[in-house]
Design an enzyme around this catalytic site. Structure first.
Site, PDB file in Angstrom:
ATOM      1  N   GLU A  49     -19.682  49.686  38.307  1.00  0.00           N
ATOM      2  CA  GLU A  49     -18.452  49.428  39.059  1.00  0.00           C
ATOM      3  C   GLU A  49     -17.445  48.946  38.018  1.00  0.00           C
ATOM      4  OE1 GLU A  49     -16.548  49.395  42.850  1.00  0.00           O
ATOM      5  OE2 GLU A  49     -18.340  50.330  42.069  1.00  0.00           O
ATOM      6  N   ASP A  60      -9.062  38.486  42.588  1.00  0.00           N
ATOM      7  CA  ASP A  60      -9.975  38.047  41.554  1.00  0.00           C
ATOM      8  C   ASP A  60      -9.731  36.607  41.150  1.00  0.00           C
ATOM      9  OD1 ASP A  60     -11.439  40.438  41.253  1.00  0.00           O
ATOM     10  OD2 ASP A  60      -9.702  41.337  40.287  1.00  0.00           O
TER      11      ASP A  60
END
Length: 268
Positions: A49, A60
């Site tokens: 990924e 994030d």
């Protein structure tokens, strides 16, 4: 048969789940990034990924934001990233490769151009973190036109209607969030996910990979015991890169050991 399906079937026959590490392409620089991706696969990663560096990664935490900054500082561009991914694809023809990214990067190239470029690089799936199912029509159409799986996130707070859309629109795998919030290895993944998995199965969703806060083999085992097809680990992998920036050989060894330990936890 597509690469995700082939991988899940092979793993099921071996009574294993999937372990999928996440890294940002070009972190800490393009040359070392290629070695990192290669090391992850050699050490037992069942799929990759990958993040394309972006200056404002909303979902994030600080670890992956740091990876984005390092990659951009090293001169990363989407074209360099696609080139590196193409090299990994050439070396590992059966490996599922997914992108996890943000809509701005897709828009900036033009949606169709972006998915066409993904197909050329041999990318199997794209998850756009800031595009929910109800805003995804043009992305899904372009993805399907070029044979790329659109991936959707199933969050722990999702309604049945959302889970139904995730199941119907998604392909390849379903990204099952173990908790709400931003990514990070500091915040533990919280089980149980059994109820979510049962609903996804009821709606005939692609196999679920559990992500967010997965940093230890025991969590991988728990995810698979709960019925997930595997687990994705991002911040824990990126932390290893971050803590060995001046010693690339030690970095690659530490990454290989981490993946090997996480992968061994996938055996049922």
């Amino acid at each position: 048969m597509d690469r995700y399906q082939a991988t899940f079937e092979r793993l099921a026959a071996q009574k294993q789940g999937a372990f999928v590490p996440f890294v940002t392409v070009c972190d800490p620089n393009p040359e070392l990034s290629l070695k990192i991706m290669d090391t992850l696969v050699k050490a037992g990663a069942d799929a990759l990924e990958l993040g394309i560096p972006f200056s404002d990664p909303l979902a994030d935490g600080p670890t992956i934001q740091g990876a984005n900054i390092r990659a951009l500082d090293s001169g990363a561009t989407p074209d360099i990233c696609f080139d590196l991914i193409g090299q990994i694809r050439a070396k590992y023809p059966d490996l599922p490769i997914g992108l996890l990214m943000y809509a701005n990067l897709v828009y900036s190239r033009g949606i169709e151009n972006f998915y066409q470029r993904c197909a050329q690089a041999g990318i199997d799936s794209v998850l756009i973190a800031d595009v929910p199912t109800n805003e995804s029509a043009e992305f899904v159409a372009a993805a399907e036109k070029f044979g790329v799986h659109p991936i959707f996130i199933a969050p722990p707070t999702a309604s049945d209607e959302t889970l139904k859309q995730v199941s119907q629109l998604g392909g390849g795998y379903t990204y099952l969030l173990s908790r709400a919030g931003v990514t990070g290895a500091e915040t533990k993944a919280n089980m149980p996910v059994g109820d979510m998995l049962a609903k996804l199965e009821q709606f005939n969703a692609p196999p679920a990979l559990l992500g967010f806060g997965i940093s230890e083999p025991e969590q991988v085992k728990q995810a698979i015991d709960a019925g997930a097809a595997g687990a994705i680990s991002g911040s824990a992998v990126v932390k290893i890169i971050e803590s060995h920036l001046n010693e690339p050989d030690a970095m690659l060894t530490a990454l290989a050991n981490f993946v090997s330990n996480m992968k061994s936890a996938t055996q049922k």
